[in-house]
Design an enzyme around this catalytic site. Structure first.
Site, PDB file in Angstrom:
ATOM      1  N   LYS A 160       0.850  -1.204   0.000  1.00  0.00           N
ATOM      2  CA  LYS A 160       0.000   0.000   0.000  1.00  0.00           C
ATOM      3  C   LYS A 160       0.873   1.236   0.000  1.00  0.00           C
ATOM      4  O   LYS A 160       2.054   1.183   0.367  1.00  0.00           O
ATOM      5  CB  LYS A 160      -0.946   0.029   1.205  1.00  0.00           C
ATOM      6  CG  LYS A 160      -0.267   0.054   2.594  1.00  0.00           C
ATOM      7  CD  LYS A 160       0.089   1.425   3.116  1.00  0.00           C
ATOM      8  CE  LYS A 160       0.859   1.364   4.425  1.00  0.00           C
ATOM      9  NZ  LYS A 160       1.667   2.460   4.787  1.00  0.00           N
ATOM     10  N   ASP A 202      -1.812  -2.205  10.571  1.00  0.00           N
ATOM     11  CA  ASP A 202      -2.060  -2.144   9.120  1.00  0.00           C
ATOM     12  C   ASP A 202      -2.618  -3.450   8.542  1.00  0.00           C
ATOM     13  O   ASP A 202      -3.005  -3.490   7.377  1.00  0.00           O
ATOM     14  CB  ASP A 202      -0.747  -1.835   8.370  1.00  0.00           C
ATOM     15  CG  ASP A 202      -0.373  -0.362   8.435  1.00  0.00           C
ATOM     16  OD1 ASP A 202      -1.246   0.447   8.812  1.00  0.00           O
ATOM     17  OD2 ASP A 202       0.774  -0.035   8.104  1.00  0.00           O
TER      18      ASP A 202
HETATM   19  P1  ATP Z   1       4.737  -0.903   7.740  1.00  0.00           P
HETATM   20  O1  ATP Z   1       4.385   0.076   6.658  1.00  0.00           O
HETATM   21  O2  ATP Z   1       3.632  -1.884   8.103  1.00  0.00           O
HETATM   22  O3  ATP Z   1       5.441  -0.307   8.922  1.00  0.00           O
HETATM   23  P2  ATP Z   1       7.137  -1.523   6.382  1.00  0.00           P
HETATM   24  O4  ATP Z   1       6.927  -1.641   4.912  1.00  0.00           O
HETATM   25  O5  ATP Z   1       7.670  -0.213   6.858  1.00  0.00           O
HETATM   26  O6  ATP Z   1       5.797  -1.883   7.084  1.00  0.00           O
HETATM   27  P3  ATP Z   1       8.166  -4.183   6.651  1.00  0.00           P
HETATM   28  O7  ATP Z   1       8.587  -4.493   5.255  1.00  0.00           O
HETATM   29  O8  ATP Z   1       6.922  -4.791   7.125  1.00  0.00           O
HETATM   30  O9  ATP Z   1       8.134  -2.610   6.893  1.00  0.00           O
HETATM   31  O10 ATP Z   1       9.397  -4.595   7.565  1.00  0.00           O
HETATM   32  C1  ATP Z   1       9.630  -4.115   8.887  1.00  0.00           C
HETATM   33  C2  ATP Z   1      10.504  -5.126   9.639  1.00  0.00           C
HETATM   34  O11 ATP Z   1       9.707  -6.262   9.948  1.00  0.00           O
HETATM   35  C3  ATP Z   1      11.679  -5.664   8.832  1.00  0.00           C
HETATM   36  O12 ATP Z   1      12.842  -4.980   9.169  1.00  0.00           O
HETATM   37  C4  ATP Z   1      11.755  -7.131   9.190  1.00  0.00           C
HETATM   38  O13 ATP Z   1      12.822  -7.411  10.062  1.00  0.00           O
HETATM   39  C5  ATP Z   1      10.464  -7.465   9.912  1.00  0.00           C
HETATM   40  N1  ATP Z   1       9.608  -8.499   9.241  1.00  0.00           N
HETATM   41  C6  ATP Z   1       8.911  -9.443   9.864  1.00  0.00           C
HETATM   42  N2  ATP Z   1       8.206 -10.196   9.007  1.00  0.00           N
HETATM   43  C7  ATP Z   1       8.454  -9.719   7.774  1.00  0.00           C
HETATM   44  C8  ATP Z   1       8.021 -10.082   6.477  1.00  0.00           C
HETATM   45  N3  ATP Z   1       7.181 -11.106   6.264  1.00  0.00           N
HETATM   46  N4  ATP Z   1       8.463  -9.356   5.441  1.00  0.00           N
HETATM   47  C9  ATP Z   1       9.304  -8.316   5.656  1.00  0.00           C
HETATM   48  N5  ATP Z   1       9.771  -7.945   6.861  1.00  0.00           N
HETATM   49  C10 ATP Z   1       9.342  -8.625   7.925  1.00  0.00           C
END
Ligand code: ATP
Length: 291
Positions: free
Chosen positions: A10, A136
């Site tokens: 998203k 989220d």
């Molecule tokens: P959000 O917008 O929900 O905060 P994001 O895009 O900023 O998400 P994610 O890609 O979800 O961030 O990753 C945040 C942290 O979560 C990563 O540094 C990783 O260590 C951990 N993590 C746990 N599960 C996953 C997964 N399935 N995919 C990616 N990262 C994951």
């Protein structure tokens, strides 16, 4: 049984912080839009009472800290399931990018297991379950476009974008969502979004109106620490994006184009510097089961 899913990312078309809960969580008002950038997830039922996570991506944890592990563990416990699953994740969504990649993966596992184990949970029940994994996650299950309030879990479906091209560019830096919120001082935020006005623009399909007025109050916090955010935004505008903004707590920056060729030109140029650059379309749904 094996099931394959598309787990979509998203972007936020606006983020405002409107208060703080007693437990420290920020109360937000955000416009969320699913995009057609997705991870591929394959879930296979196994006889052993185990959850195995596999991914070729080095930034994804393979232990209990993976949100997909947490989602599977939650379902197993709640429904007392004694078999296990092997979950394979092929990442396309940049990790720790402000695009809810992890939340979407958690959402996909809930949807997949509902199917594999014939739990017959309705979408709203899956969304309630998802909330315990992250704010989220409910949106990722529902997908499309929504106004998110509360800590992000109170969702009102909205019309969303259609005929636009969204350029995603993630610079190679690491941003901690927690740090961004900790460093946010609302008294120092110069511009806040007028969320109702933005919703009206979206409803009228006035993309220019939306693009020239979208705001993310978290942007100034991340931008101050990492000037590359402003650099990418300026480039997107130079390449004729109608508007450009940071998504979530960053560091992903997106630009909205009404013309595919212009978007493609901008992509080619930005990709020379930032490897994780993608030109995508908005998407009208949530997690998709591949048949
Ligand atoms: P959000 O917008 O929900 O905060 P994001 O895009 O900023 O998400 P994610 O890609 O979800 O961030 O990753 C945040 C942290 O979560 C990563 O540094 C990783 O260590 C951990 N993590 C746990 N599960 C996953 C997964 N399935 N995919 C990616 N990262 C994951």
């Amino acid at each position: 049984m094996v099931i394959k899913l598309k787990s979509r990312a998203k972007i936020n078309l606006s983020i405002d912080v409107v208060g703080k809960r007693e437990d420290g969580y920020h109360l937000v008002e955000m416009i969320m839009q699913s995009i057609d950038l997705y991870d591929n997830i394959q879930i296979e039922e196994i006889k052993e009472d185990k959850i195995i996570i596999q991914s070729e991506n080095k930034n994804v944890p393979l232990d209990e800290s993976n949100i997909m592990y947490k989602a599977a563990s939650l379902v197993k416990q709640k429904f007392n399931i004694k078999t296990g699953v092997k979950i394979n994740l092929h990442k396309n969504i940049p990790v720790a990018a402000g695009m809810a990649g992890g939340s979407s993966n958690g959402a996909a596992v809930l949807v997949g297991l509902n199917n594999i184990w014939n739990l017959n949970l309705r979408e709203d029940e899956l969304m309630d379950l998802g909330l315990s994994l992250g704010a989220d996650v409910p949106f990722c299950i529902m997908g499309g476009a929504a106004l998110a309030q509360g800590i992000g879990e109170k969702l009102t479906k909205i019309k969303g974008l259609k005929d636009t091209h969204i350029l995603i560019c993630k610079p190679n830096i690491f941003v901690s969502t927690k740090d961004v919120y900790t460093n946010l001082d609302m008294s120092k935020v110069r511009k806040r979004p007028d969320t109702q006005m933005l919703l009206d623009y979206i409803n009228k399909e006035d993309i220019k109106g939306l693009c020239t007025n979208m705001e993310n109050v978290l942007e100034s916090v991340t931008e101050k620490k990492y000037p590359v955010i402003s650099e990418i935004k300026n480039k997107m505008i130079k390449y004729k994006a109608l508007g450009s903004m940071m998504s979530g707590s960053g560091p992903t920056v997106f630009g909205i184009f009404d013309d595919y060729e212009k978007g493609q030109y901008a992509k080619e140029n930005l990709k020379l510097i930032h490897e994780e650059t993608y030109l995508v379309k908005p998407y009208g749904g949530g997690i998709e089961i591949e048949r």
